[in-house]
Write an enzyme that holds these catalytic residues in place. Structure first.
Site, PDB file in Angstrom:
ATOM      1  N   LYS A 115       8.842 110.970  30.231  1.00 37.85           N
ATOM      2  CA  LYS A 115       8.426 111.533  30.976  1.00 37.85           C
ATOM      3  C   LYS A 115       9.406 112.537  31.569  1.00 37.85           C
ATOM      4  CE  LYS A 115      11.646 109.982  35.675  1.00 37.85           C
ATOM      5  NZ  LYS A 115      12.691 108.960  36.697  1.00 37.85           N
TER       6      LYS A 115
ATOM      7  N   SER B 160      -8.976 114.682  34.791  1.00 37.18           N
ATOM      8  CA  SER B 160      -8.182 114.960  34.264  1.00 37.18           C
ATOM      9  C   SER B 160      -6.264 115.364  34.689  1.00 37.18           C
ATOM     10  CB  SER B 160      -7.949 115.260  32.306  1.00 37.18           C
ATOM     11  OG  SER B 160      -8.192 116.506  32.823  1.00 37.18           O
TER      12      SER B 160
ATOM     13  N   THR C 205      -4.252 108.824  35.092  1.00 39.17           N
ATOM     14  CA  THR C 205      -5.553 109.994  34.638  1.00 39.17           C
ATOM     15  C   THR C 205      -4.979 110.065  32.968  1.00 39.17           C
ATOM     16  OG1 THR C 205      -6.788 112.071  34.517  1.00 39.17           O
ATOM     17  CG2 THR C 205      -4.877 111.780  35.571  1.00 39.17           C
ATOM     18  N   TYR C 206      -5.586 110.885  32.421  1.00 28.38           N
ATOM     19  CA  TYR C 206      -5.282 111.361  31.184  1.00 28.38           C
ATOM     20  C   TYR C 206      -5.048 112.810  30.988  1.00 28.38           C
ATOM     21  CZ  TYR C 206     -10.358 113.460  30.924  1.00 28.38           C
ATOM     22  OH  TYR C 206     -11.160 114.240  31.482  1.00 28.38           O
TER      23      TYR C 206
ATOM     24  N   GLY D  53     -10.856 116.997  38.977  1.00 32.57           N
ATOM     25  CA  GLY D  53     -11.602 116.068  39.533  1.00 32.57           C
ATOM     26  C   GLY D  53     -10.820 115.549  40.250  1.00 32.57           C
TER      27      GLY D  53
ATOM     28  N   ALA E  62      -8.727 113.114  41.032  1.00 35.61           N
ATOM     29  CA  ALA E  62      -7.280 113.436  41.409  1.00 35.61           C
ATOM     30  C   ALA E  62      -6.939 114.910  41.961  1.00 35.61           C
ATOM     31  CB  ALA E  62      -6.392 113.668  39.960  1.00 35.61           C
TER      32      ALA E  62
END
Length: 116
Positions: A9, A25, A57-58, A73, A75
């Protein structure tokens, strides 16, 4: 039995950018990724403290010691520059291992997103 547990985290980082025209991402300063044990391409849950949005997302690495936190993108529509985020990754593990597991918890400098 396997359970999902918090693996890492990054608590209270500020959005430094939002790029709608990128493939997708979240770009995270590589120093933060390393310290939190997040790898490139890993699924990341994003919690926006400013508007309550939650999305996944990644991760992709950003320049080291830059403090970069950029949503890319679609996001990018869920954040504004300066929003405060919590970034969380999870792992699946055996329940007995999970009871002993200690996640990586980071609390970067809230002004510049850098490790203290």
């Amino acid at each position: 039995m396997f359970v999902h547990v918090v693996k890492s985290k990054i608590h209270r980082v500020k959005v430094t950018g939002a790029d709608l025209n990128y493939i997708g991402s979240i770009t995270i300063d590589q120093d933060l990724m390393d310290a939190a044990n997040i790898i490139e391409g890993e699924k990341v849950q994003i919690v926006n403290n400013n508007n309550g949005e939650r999305l996944e997302t990644y991760a992709i690495p950003g320049p080291r010691n830059s403090g970069e936190i950029t949503l890319n993108g679609a996001a990018a529509r869920k954040v504004a520059k300066g929003d405060v985020l919590i970034l969380i990754t999870y792992a699946m593990m055996d329940i007995e291992d999970a009871k002993k597991f200690k996640p990586k918890l980071l609390f970067p400098n809230e002004e510049n997103n850098l490790l203290k």
